[in-house]
Design an enzyme around this catalytic site. Sequence first.
Site, PDB file in Angstrom:
ATOM      1  N   TYR A 119       0.833  -1.205   0.000  1.00 47.16           N
ATOM      2  CA  TYR A 119       0.000   0.000   0.000  1.00 47.16           C
ATOM      3  C   TYR A 119       0.867   1.254   0.000  1.00 47.16           C
ATOM      4  O   TYR A 119       0.610   2.206  -0.742  1.00 47.16           O
ATOM      5  CB  TYR A 119      -0.909  -0.023   1.232  1.00 47.16           C
ATOM      6  CG  TYR A 119      -2.005   1.019   1.233  1.00 47.16           C
ATOM      7  CD1 TYR A 119      -3.147   0.845   0.458  1.00 47.16           C
ATOM      8  CD2 TYR A 119      -1.905   2.153   2.025  1.00 47.16           C
ATOM      9  CE1 TYR A 119      -4.167   1.790   0.471  1.00 47.16           C
ATOM     10  CE2 TYR A 119      -2.919   3.101   2.041  1.00 47.16           C
ATOM     11  CZ  TYR A 119      -4.043   2.916   1.269  1.00 47.16           C
ATOM     12  OH  TYR A 119      -5.054   3.860   1.277  1.00 47.16           O
ATOM     13  N   LYS A 163       0.951   4.213  -2.862  1.00 44.97           N
ATOM     14  CA  LYS A 163       0.575   5.599  -2.592  1.00 44.97           C
ATOM     15  C   LYS A 163       1.729   6.572  -2.814  1.00 44.97           C
ATOM     16  O   LYS A 163       1.510   7.713  -3.219  1.00 44.97           O
ATOM     17  CB  LYS A 163       0.014   5.726  -1.168  1.00 44.97           C
ATOM     18  CG  LYS A 163      -1.304   4.985  -0.958  1.00 44.97           C
ATOM     19  CD  LYS A 163      -2.371   5.431  -1.955  1.00 44.97           C
ATOM     20  CE  LYS A 163      -3.700   4.751  -1.729  1.00 44.97           C
ATOM     21  NZ  LYS A 163      -4.751   5.172  -2.684  1.00 44.97           N
TER      22      LYS A 163
END
Length: 316
Positions: free
Chosen positions: A149, A153
Amino acid sequence: MTSRVVVLTGASSGIGKAAALAFAARGDRLVLAARGLADLEKVAASCGGSPLVVPTDISVRAEVEELAEAAVDRFGRIDVWADTAAVMAYGKFEEVPADVFDHVVTTDLLGSANVARAALAVFRRQGAGTLILCGSLLGHITAPYMSAYVTSKWGLRGLARTLRQETRDAPGINVCQLVPGSVDTPIYTSAANYAGFVGRPPPPVDSAERMGAGILRLADRPRRELSVGAANRFAELGFKTMPPVYDALVGPMMGRLGLSRRRAVPDAGNVFRPAGRVEGGPARWGRLPVAALAATATVLASTTVAVGVRRLRRGS
């Protein structure tokens, strides 16, 4: 202002659902997209006004292109496209299966790139449009057990900035990024998990409705980036100005605050396909230990004091 045509990818729950309800309340015409048709139809019913519902997996480029075509065929244009679709995986990098890691990045980064490509093609033809990408505080800092993740991002933040540079020749096109901190959404319980414990949003936790309102603000008054989260600036400050202290504390804090005490068996969650979603909320996450909350407050306070001392020393 006349009603806009708004496409929302990731509209079936969490921030996307909250944004859909906020745009619907304003009277905008909606195109709702996500992988799960049943959840999308529930959101559409809550919005009223007969939104166009298009089941879409943003990791599949052809489906995103078909979504854009469906929106233009129905409404003639797209004024705003907000992408909040995301999946998550918990676990140490070495313990998360490679295919799970890869698909989180495929969805959260390359999927957003698919959205940006489709949206900008429409905006170029129109000469105007606003693209809103949903980033994360974890695109500005790092945290263990969330490598896929975080990687996604950080990449998305770079993509958004590059797109702003490349659209300077089109003043009517805006590329914005929402930067949420911890948010009460189902992404934590839906996530793939190889950490042994169910994930949860570390405090302080904001509502999905506050993030939906942030997306509406960006649509109304576009800006490069909107950070929404009480602890965002403190976390970024500690990450940038005191790396050794941050790195020493973030692991224990993540284990204490970012993971609940509920056991989790290794599972891919909703990474590869839609799964049943469980809404969050204090009852669902369980009560955080007072000591954990105190630790958060202490770290934030010590970060502020340390930075202040450093600045005073520089000035002397």
